[in-house]
Design a protein around this motif. Structure first.
Motif, PDB file in Angstrom:
ATOM      1  N   LEU A 156       0.860  -1.188   0.000  1.00  0.00           N
ATOM      2  CA  LEU A 156       0.000   0.000   0.000  1.00  0.00           C
ATOM      3  C   LEU A 156       0.895   1.236   0.000  1.00  0.00           C
ATOM      4  O   LEU A 156       1.796   1.354   0.846  1.00  0.00           O
ATOM      5  CB  LEU A 156      -0.902  -0.002   1.229  1.00  0.00           C
ATOM      6  CG  LEU A 156      -1.744   1.246   1.478  1.00  0.00           C
ATOM      7  CD1 LEU A 156      -2.738   1.468   0.344  1.00  0.00           C
ATOM      8  CD2 LEU A 156      -2.456   1.144   2.821  1.00  0.00           C
TER       9      LEU A 156
ATOM     10  N   ALA B 178      -6.085  -5.001 -13.050  1.00  0.00           N
ATOM     11  CA  ALA B 178      -6.892  -4.238 -12.111  1.00  0.00           C
ATOM     12  C   ALA B 178      -8.256  -4.898 -11.978  1.00  0.00           C
ATOM     13  O   ALA B 178      -8.697  -5.617 -12.886  1.00  0.00           O
ATOM     14  CB  ALA B 178      -7.030  -2.804 -12.596  1.00  0.00           C
TER      15      ALA B 178
ATOM     16  N   PRO C 191      -3.475   6.344  -8.330  1.00  0.00           N
ATOM     17  CA  PRO C 191      -4.505   5.371  -7.935  1.00  0.00           C
ATOM     18  C   PRO C 191      -4.834   4.376  -9.053  1.00  0.00           C
ATOM     19  O   PRO C 191      -5.132   3.211  -8.777  1.00  0.00           O
ATOM     20  CB  PRO C 191      -5.697   6.263  -7.596  1.00  0.00           C
ATOM     21  CG  PRO C 191      -5.076   7.535  -7.118  1.00  0.00           C
ATOM     22  CD  PRO C 191      -3.863   7.721  -7.989  1.00  0.00           C
TER      23      PRO C 191
ATOM     24  N   THR D 122      -3.275   0.871  -9.271  1.00  0.00           N
ATOM     25  CA  THR D 122      -3.705  -0.201  -8.374  1.00  0.00           C
ATOM     26  C   THR D 122      -4.075  -1.439  -9.177  1.00  0.00           C
ATOM     27  O   THR D 122      -4.913  -1.380 -10.078  1.00  0.00           O
ATOM     28  CB  THR D 122      -4.901   0.262  -7.527  1.00  0.00           C
ATOM     29  OG1 THR D 122      -4.472   1.315  -6.664  1.00  0.00           O
ATOM     30  CG2 THR D 122      -5.444  -0.890  -6.687  1.00  0.00           C
TER      31      THR D 122
ATOM     32  N   GLN E  69       0.210  -7.640  -5.004  1.00  0.00           N
ATOM     33  CA  GLN E  69      -0.805  -6.585  -4.995  1.00  0.00           C
ATOM     34  C   GLN E  69      -0.160  -5.222  -4.768  1.00  0.00           C
ATOM     35  O   GLN E  69       0.595  -5.039  -3.809  1.00  0.00           O
ATOM     36  CB  GLN E  69      -1.844  -6.846  -3.906  1.00  0.00           C
ATOM     37  CG  GLN E  69      -2.877  -5.748  -3.726  1.00  0.00           C
ATOM     38  CD  GLN E  69      -3.866  -5.695  -4.880  1.00  0.00           C
ATOM     39  OE1 GLN E  69      -4.424  -6.708  -5.284  1.00  0.00           O
ATOM     40  NE2 GLN E  69      -4.102  -4.487  -5.405  1.00  0.00           N
TER      41      GLN E  69
ATOM     42  N   THR F 218      -1.444  -1.341  -4.193  1.00  0.00           N
ATOM     43  CA  THR F 218      -2.589  -0.480  -3.930  1.00  0.00           C
ATOM     44  C   THR F 218      -2.088   0.940  -3.712  1.00  0.00           C
ATOM     45  O   THR F 218      -1.246   1.182  -2.836  1.00  0.00           O
ATOM     46  CB  THR F 218      -3.375  -0.956  -2.705  1.00  0.00           C
ATOM     47  OG1 THR F 218      -3.792  -2.316  -2.902  1.00  0.00           O
ATOM     48  CG2 THR F 218      -4.607  -0.082  -2.477  1.00  0.00           C
TER      49      THR F 218
ATOM     50  N   SER G 225      -3.315   4.494  -2.709  1.00  0.00           N
ATOM     51  CA  SER G 225      -4.458   5.158  -2.080  1.00  0.00           C
ATOM     52  C   SER G 225      -3.981   6.041  -0.945  1.00  0.00           C
ATOM     53  O   SER G 225      -3.008   5.735  -0.264  1.00  0.00           O
ATOM     54  CB  SER G 225      -5.437   4.103  -1.546  1.00  0.00           C
ATOM     55  OG  SER G 225      -6.496   4.722  -0.829  1.00  0.00           O
TER      56      SER G 225
END
Length: 117
Positions: free
Chosen positions: A11, A40, A87, A90, A112, A114, A116
């Motif tokens: 993240l 995505a 974003p 992602t 993954q 991400t 944000s």
């Protein structure tokens, strides 16, 4: 048995950076054209960066100037340095060997990413 193991996701806030790694085993890595893909949610998997055995690279327009693909043939590893993340970056990121319209090997588990706040 061919294995492609991706790592390095996480993240991150918009504008941040991540470095992904993909370790390959069971192939003569140094001769292969390698690619980073992403998928995505609700979208098709797409090729975002690729690198030849000699180190020449190309990028999807959406990541050009922000992402850099590189490889270390001694470590059988391909990297994706991702800067100025957005974003819309992602996705789950995967590596593989591009082959025609598809890929040469089965997909790994991916990593993954991400983006944000």
């Amino acid at each position: 048995q061919v294995q492609l193991v991706e790592s390095g996701g996480g993240l991150v806030q918009p504008g941040g950076s991540l470095r992904l790694s993909c370790a390959a085993s069971g192939i003569i890595f140094s001769i292969y054209f390698m690619g980073w893909y992403r998928q995505a949610p609700g979208k098709q998997r797409e090729l975002v960066a690729a690198i030849t055995s000699g180190g020449s690279s190309n990028y999807a327009d959406s990541v050009k100037g922000r992402f850099t693909i590189s490889r270390d043939n001694a470590k059988n590893t391909v990297y994706l340095q991702m800067n100025r993340l957005k974003p819309e970056d992602t996705a789950v990121y995967y590596c593989n060997v591009p082959f025609g319209a598809g890929t040469l090997y089965a997909w790994g588990q991916g990593t993954q990413v991400t983006v944000s706040s």
